[in-house]
Every structure is written in structure tokens, then in C-alpha cells.
Design a protein around this motif. Structure first.
Motif, mmCIF file in Angstrom:
data_model
loop_
_atom_site.group_PDB
_atom_site.id
_atom_site.type_symbol
_atom_site.label_atom_id
_atom_site.label_comp_id
_atom_site.label_asym_id
_atom_site.label_seq_id
_atom_site.Cartn_x
_atom_site.Cartn_y
_atom_site.Cartn_z
ATOM 1 N N ILE A 134 -2.395 -7.938 -16.487
ATOM 2 C CA ILE A 134 -2.791 -8.658 -15.091
ATOM 3 C C ILE A 134 -1.527 -9.025 -14.303
ATOM 4 C CG2 ILE A 134 -3.755 -10.350 -14.004
ATOM 5 C CD1 ILE A 134 -6.393 -9.957 -15.326
ATOM 6 N N GLN A 135 -0.560 -9.516 -15.488
ATOM 7 C CA GLN A 135 0.704 -10.000 -15.315
ATOM 8 C C GLN A 135 1.795 -8.877 -14.564
ATOM 9 O OE1 GLN A 135 2.297 -12.378 -18.271
ATOM 10 N NE2 GLN A 135 1.409 -14.171 -17.744
ATOM 11 N N HIS A 136 1.425 -7.623 -15.202
ATOM 12 C CA HIS A 136 2.098 -6.544 -14.685
ATOM 13 C C HIS A 136 1.608 -6.103 -13.471
ATOM 14 C CE1 HIS A 136 3.081 -2.180 -14.496
ATOM 15 N NE2 HIS A 136 4.096 -2.411 -15.334
ATOM 16 N N SER A 137 0.622 -6.276 -13.381
ATOM 17 C CA SER A 137 -0.136 -5.807 -11.877
ATOM 18 C C SER A 137 0.276 -6.727 -11.029
ATOM 19 C CB SER A 137 -1.653 -5.736 -12.026
ATOM 20 O OG SER A 137 -2.108 -6.332 -10.862
ATOM 21 N N ILE A 138 0.613 -8.115 -10.941
ATOM 22 C CA ILE A 138 0.971 -9.158 -10.004
ATOM 23 C C ILE A 138 2.610 -8.752 -9.704
ATOM 24 C CG2 ILE A 138 1.653 -11.469 -9.665
ATOM 25 C CD1 ILE A 138 -0.738 -12.389 -11.578
ATOM 26 N N VAL A 139 3.423 -8.451 -11.038
ATOM 27 C CA VAL A 139 4.792 -8.219 -10.483
ATOM 28 C C VAL A 139 4.931 -6.740 -9.882
ATOM 29 C CG1 VAL A 139 6.821 -7.728 -11.703
ATOM 30 C CG2 VAL A 139 5.482 -9.513 -12.532
ATOM 31 N N LEU A 140 4.292 -5.927 -10.205
ATOM 32 C CA LEU A 140 4.233 -4.569 -9.546
ATOM 33 C C LEU A 140 3.777 -4.845 -7.970
ATOM 34 C CD1 LEU A 140 4.862 -1.593 -9.952
ATOM 35 C CD2 LEU A 140 2.729 -1.194 -10.279
ATOM 36 N N SER A 141 2.565 -5.610 -7.972
ATOM 37 C CA SER A 141 2.168 -5.723 -6.332
ATOM 38 C C SER A 141 3.311 -6.327 -5.693
ATOM 39 C CB SER A 141 0.986 -6.568 -6.336
ATOM 40 O OG SER A 141 -0.085 -5.568 -6.598
ATOM 41 N N LEU A 142 3.973 -7.359 -6.407
ATOM 42 C CA LEU A 142 4.853 -8.213 -5.393
ATOM 43 C C LEU A 142 6.158 -7.300 -5.187
ATOM 44 C CD1 LEU A 142 4.988 -11.700 -7.146
ATOM 45 C CD2 LEU A 142 3.727 -11.084 -5.029
ATOM 46 N N ILE A 143 6.776 -6.403 -6.157
ATOM 47 C CA ILE A 143 7.741 -5.567 -5.971
ATOM 48 C C ILE A 143 7.354 -4.598 -4.786
ATOM 49 C CG2 ILE A 143 9.377 -4.067 -7.080
ATOM 50 C CD1 ILE A 143 9.128 -5.732 -9.552
ATOM 51 N N THR A 144 6.292 -3.831 -4.849
ATOM 52 C CA THR A 144 5.910 -2.609 -4.195
ATOM 53 C C THR A 144 5.816 -3.099 -2.901
ATOM 54 O OG1 THR A 144 3.611 -2.743 -5.004
ATOM 55 C CG2 THR A 144 5.113 -1.173 -6.062
ATOM 56 N N CYS A 145 5.050 -4.267 -2.526
ATOM 57 C CA CYS A 145 4.708 -4.695 -1.161
ATOM 58 C C CYS A 145 6.074 -5.087 -0.478
ATOM 59 C CB CYS A 145 3.786 -6.015 -1.489
ATOM 60 S SG CYS A 145 2.253 -5.592 -1.933
ATOM 61 N N THR A 146 6.977 -5.724 -1.263
ATOM 62 C CA THR A 146 8.232 -6.056 -0.641
ATOM 63 C C THR A 146 8.903 -4.912 -0.243
ATOM 64 O OG1 THR A 146 8.177 -8.244 -1.867
ATOM 65 C CG2 THR A 146 10.302 -7.570 -0.945
ATOM 66 N N ILE A 147 8.909 -4.075 -1.020
ATOM 67 C CA ILE A 147 9.883 -2.677 -0.660
ATOM 68 C C ILE A 147 9.069 -1.847 0.443
ATOM 69 C CG2 ILE A 147 10.314 -0.245 -1.449
ATOM 70 C CD1 ILE A 147 10.600 -1.465 -4.362
ATOM 71 N N THR A 148 7.596 -1.984 0.399
ATOM 72 C CA THR A 148 7.059 -1.256 1.617
ATOM 73 C C THR A 148 7.175 -2.078 2.983
ATOM 74 O OG1 THR A 148 5.230 -0.567 -0.008
ATOM 75 C CG2 THR A 148 4.666 -0.658 2.248
ATOM 76 N N ALA A 149 7.331 -3.467 2.866
ATOM 77 C CA ALA A 149 7.425 -4.137 3.812
ATOM 78 C C ALA A 149 8.885 -3.795 4.684
ATOM 79 C CB ALA A 149 7.440 -5.658 3.811
ATOM 80 N N LEU A 150 9.900 -3.681 3.651
ATOM 81 C CA LEU A 150 11.330 -3.448 4.337
ATOM 82 C C LEU A 150 11.136 -1.915 4.927
ATOM 83 C CD1 LEU A 150 13.326 -5.136 1.257
ATOM 84 C CD2 LEU A 150 12.769 -6.023 3.836
ATOM 85 N N LEU A 151 10.692 -1.152 3.881
ATOM 86 C CA LEU A 151 10.777 0.175 4.544
ATOM 87 C C LEU A 151 9.976 0.424 6.016
ATOM 88 C CD1 LEU A 151 10.132 2.371 1.400
ATOM 89 C CD2 LEU A 151 12.212 2.154 2.609
ATOM 90 N N SER A 152 8.821 -0.104 6.100
ATOM 91 C CA SER A 152 7.938 -0.129 7.150
ATOM 92 C C SER A 152 8.877 -0.962 8.466
ATOM 93 C CB SER A 152 6.617 -1.232 7.094
ATOM 94 O OG SER A 152 5.879 -0.693 6.109
ATOM 95 N N LEU A 153 9.453 -1.743 8.175
ATOM 96 C CA LEU A 153 10.452 -2.443 9.114
ATOM 97 C C LEU A 153 11.217 -1.436 9.866
ATOM 98 C CD1 LEU A 153 10.388 -5.067 10.690
ATOM 99 C CD2 LEU A 153 12.036 -5.894 9.186
#
Lengths: 232, 263
Positions: B51-70
Motif C-alpha cells: 500500500i505504501q508503494h501504491s501511495i508513492v506511485l500514485s503521488l508521483i504519477t499524478c504529479t507528472i500527469t498534472a504537469l504534462l496535462s498543463l
């Protein structure tokens, strides 16, 4: 652009529209020809939607005409980008840059032209003093009144020493007292800076206060309505 | 609703009751979920390595996605707000495809695209997307970017083009005018667009499941965790991760409201 040593006294140049045409849907301007002699303050009047602003935007280089030429002085500027035409433009609401202080707004054209910081500071100080906005230099536009905005817009337009000043209903959003005050300022600026001005308005009163020459726009044509002898 | 008489009229009262019932329904769901488990069990669930791995992966991928989306949303939003060109309505409709298509179908479309020669060429030229972390980002981006584009278009629609025109008469090119005048004025909208993309990506499940898979410690993000934990009957862990996602969503909502969407 080199930095002129004189701080004011731009050389004025006449404006000439030569057989200009413009089409957008059913709206058309055809064969518009008129000229404003160098150093004159011209007022262009006409009904809302008759094409006055379009004409001004063509002169600014913000719209490309379908045909004809625009000349400033002897120079054909029809194909030049807006910034190379030597014009200062003051739109109706001032169109302030929302995130810049008054200081940055007035110095904007000079920064773009890579003037030195010291020369920009000197020019901003000089202009802001002349226009009565020296006490507002660190304010953002949302903290300015309508009259202050127009003064700043005027300073911003004059900073790079244009030969032609274009004003699109600059006083229409102001109350009557402020209008007279700003009209007097425009008259003084026109005289002191030696500019050619083209001012769009609905107001007869503004025309009487300011114009050396009045043009009327009707049915896609511009005609000279009256000219004061001697001007100014 | 200016006078007390207006406030008490049956019309306003009935509107208030409808809004109140809906709010009650939303809060009841959240409160029920929050009170389902004890804090100790939540901490225990969140302490699991997967679950910790999933939390970290979610935070990283969402942030990268947000920047790419912008990066996509700023130019496309500007184009839609300022330019007039033939077929603009079709482009606008096409850009809404990721919003109106079922998310699972978007994932399937992605999967099939990367089975085509074009998809294989892209994977050979760049990185492997299918069933990898890069696929997680791409699946999130496909949908998150559409929401960011909408937000940026709305932002530019509400910013007058007149200051840009003035900037051009003062010596700017169009690009300089946008960069120096419009973008600084659009910063709140940019923050809102990135936040919307981030929040949307955090909850994305269908496309990720289909395109990137649900491999533990590899492509598992928070919604995948909820699904995996539920599928093995571990409701406590599913609730813990769900609450974490609720918390993240609320933080984003609060941040967007605080910065202000209006420009």
C-alpha cells in the motif's frame, strides 16, 4: 532601437489610409481613403458598429486589410508588425496588464526594446510626472481608478516615443468631470509631445474640445466633417 | 435572496431543502466510510509495504500527469479561446472524447493503439507503455489532460485579449505578449487546471487497469489497491486507502478554492 537623448518631442508623422478595404462576414469597408496631416489631432466619429475600431486596429497592425495601404509619414506600414509602426495605442478601458505595477506598465515598451535599466527608470519617472501618476508607480491596476488607468495607459503608449497616438474612446468610461480633466491632459500631451493623434469617440463635446480636424464614418466611408483653421 | 421575506418564501425553502438533502447524502457517505474502521486498523493498513508503494506511485504519477496535462492544456486552451478557424467546433467536440467516453473504453482504445504498427513504433522509439508505470501516466494523462484543457480554455475565455493587442503595439510578438502579459494573468487558472488533472488522475482506475495492469509493487496505484483489497475481502484496507484518497481530494478542492479559480 537606440535611446534618444531628448526625453520628449517625438517627431510627428501624418497618417494616410489609401483605398483601404476590409471584409468580415456581411460587414465591409470599401475604398476608405483619408489622411490626417502631421501634427494634427484628428477625431473620428460615427455610430457604434460602423467600423471605427476596425479602422484603428488596421492602423495598429492588429488586423490585416483585404486591400489598400496604410501609411505613417512616408512609410507604407501595411505589412509591418504592430510594434514596428511607431504608434502608441490607448484602448477604451485602458487594457492594463493585470499583473504588472504602473512602473512596469509604463516601462514595458522600453524593456522590450532593451533600453538600459537606468534609462527606463528615468523615462518612467519623467512620464509619470508629466501625467500625474508618479505617486502610483508601485500600484497594481486593480487599485487604480478609471481616470488613473487611462493616464497610465497613455504613459505606456507614449514611453517608446511614438510618432502617432491612437485613442479608442479613451474617455467614454469616465464621469463628466474626469473627462474634461483628461481631455485637457490629452490636449497638453498632444501639444508638448508634437504627436499626430487619431481619436475615436461618439462625443461631440470631445471633438469640440480636442479636434483640429473631424472625420465622420458612415456607410463604410470616411469623410472630413470639419477642420479648424490653424489647428490646436 | 436579498430580503428576509424572499428567504422564507416557499420557492427558496424548497430549493434549500433539495440542496440540503443532497449535501446530507454526500456527508452521510463520507461519515459512514470514516467511521467504519478504527484508527489503529487504518494505521496498520497504511503500514503495508504494497500500500505504501501504491501511495508513492500514485503521488508521483499524478504529479507528472498534472504537469504534462498543463503543458498540453495551455497552448490548446489558448488556441480554442483566441483563434477562429474552420472546423473549430469539431476540434472542440473531439477534445471532449476522453470526458464523454467510458474510462474503461479509453483504456481498451489505448491498449489496441499500442498493438498497431504506429503504437509499436512509438514504443520502440521511446519506452514500453503497455503494462508499465509509463502506461499508468499515459492512461491518467489521456483523461486528465482533457479536463485541464477545459479549465485553461475557460481561463483564457475570461481574460481579455486587449492587453495582448496593446503589448504587440508596444513591440512584442504574439508569443512574447502571451508569455509576458497573458500567462502571468492566467496563473490561477493554470493552478486550477493542474489540480483538476491531478485529482482526476488520482481517482483513475478503468484505463489503468486495462492498459497498465494491476501488478502489485509495479503498476498498482491507489484505486487499484482499493479494488485488489476488496477482491480478497480485506475491507479494512480498502476503506483505509479510500479515506486517504478522500483526504487528498479534499486538499485539492480546498487548494483550488483558496487560490481561486477566477482570474
Amino acid at each position: 532601437m537606440s535611446e534618444p537623448s531628448a526625453v520628449s518631442g517625438q517627431r510627428s508623422a501624418g497618417i494616410r489610409f489609401d483605398n483601404l478595404s476590409w471584409h468580415a462576414g456581411t460587414f465591409r469597408l470599401e475604398g476608405v481613403s483619408f489622411s490626417v496631416p502631421a501634427g494634427n489631432y484628428a477625431v473620428l466619429m460615427g455610430r457604434t458598429g460602423c467600423g471605427k475600431t476596425t479602422l484603428l486596429e488596421i492602423l495598429c497592425g492588429l488586423r490585416r486589410p483585404a486591400g489598400g495601404r496604410v501609411l505613417i509619414g512616408e512609410r507604407d506600414v501595411t505589412a509591418l508588425p504592430p510594434g514596428e509602426r511607431g504608434i502608441g495605442y490607448v484602448p477604451q478601458d485602458g487594457a492594463m496588464f493585470p499583473t504588472m505595477t504602473v512602473r512596469d506598465q509604463i516601462g514595458f515598451a522600453l524593456k522590450i526594446r532593451h533600453w538600459s535599466a537606468a534609462t527606463i527608470t528615468a523615462r518612467v519617472q519623467e512620464l509619470s510626472g508629466q501625467l500625474g501618476v508618479a505617486h502610483l508607480l508601485d500600484r497594481l491596476p486593480q487599485h487604480l481608478s478609471g481616470g488613473e488607468r487611462q493616464r497610465v495607459a497613455l504613459g505606456r503608449a507614449l514611453a517608446a516615443k511614438p510618432s502617432v497616438l491612437l485613442l479608442d474612446e479613451p474617455l467614454s468610461a469616465l464621469d463628466e468631470e474626469l473627462r474634461d480633466e483628461l481631455a485637457a491632459l490629452l490636449k497638453r500631451v498632444h501639444r508638448e509631445f508634437g504627436l499626430t493623434a487619431l481619436h475615436i469617440t461618439h462625443s461631440r463635446r470631445e471633438a469640440e474640445q480636442l479636434a483640429d480636424v473631424v472625420f465622420r464614418m458612415e456607410a463604410g466611408q470616411v469623410t472630413a466633417a470639419q477642420a479648424k483653421v490653424g489647428g490646436g | 435572496m436579498s430580503s428576509p421575506a424572499q428567504r422564507l418564501s416557499p420557492f427558496w425553502v424548497s430549493l434549500g431543502v433539495v440542496a440540503g438533502l443532497y449535501l446530507f447524502f454526500l456527508l452521510a457517505m463520507l461519515v459512514a466510510t470514516a467511521s467504519y474502521s478504527s484508527p489503529e486498523k487504518l494505521v496498520e493498513a497504511l503500514g503495508k509495504r504494497e500500500i505504501q508503494h501504491s501511495i508513492v506511485l500514485s503521488l508521483i504519477t499524478c504529479t507528472i500527469t498534472a504537469l504534462l496535462s498543463l503543458l498540453l492544456a495551455v497552448p490548446v486552451g489558448y488556441l480554442l479561446a483566441r483563434a477562429r478557424f474552420p472546423g473549430k467546433h469539431w476540434l472542440e467536440a473531439a477534445l471532449d472524447i476522453p470526458i464523454v467516453l467510458p474510462p474503461m473504453v479509453m483504456g481498451l482504445c489505448l491498449l489496441i493503439l499500442f498493438q498497431t504498427p504506429l503504437g509499436r513504433f512509438v514504443e520502440n522509439a521511446t519506452v514500453q507503455f503497455t503494462y508499465t508505470v509509463f502506461g499508468v501516466v499515459l492512461a491518467q494523462f489521456t483523461i486528465g489532460a482533457a479536463f485541464a484543457v477545459r479549465t485553461m480554455r475557460h481561463t483564457f475565455d475570461h481574460l481579455s485579449a486587449r492587453p495582448e493587442d496593446v503589448a504587440m503595439t508596444l513591440g512584442c510578438t504574439r508569443a512574447q505578449a502571451v508569455w509576458l502579459v497573458t500567462l502571468p494573468a492566467a496563473r490561477r487558472g493554470m493552478f486550477a487546471a493542474a489540480s483538476v488533472a491531478w485529482a482526476r488522475s488520482l481517482g483513475e482506475f478503468g484505463p489503468i487497469l486495462v492498459f497498465a495492469g494491476a501488478t502489485r509493487m509495479k503498476t498498482e496505484v491507489l484505486p487499484t489497491t482499493v479494488w485488489l483489497e476488496l477482491s480478497v475481502g480485506n475491507l479494512e484496507a480498502a476503506v483505509a486507502v479510500s479515506l486517504l484518497m478522500v483526504l487528498c481530494a479534499m486538499c485539492v478542492l480546498a487548494a483550488v478554492k483558496w487560490v481561486g479559480e477566477e482570474v
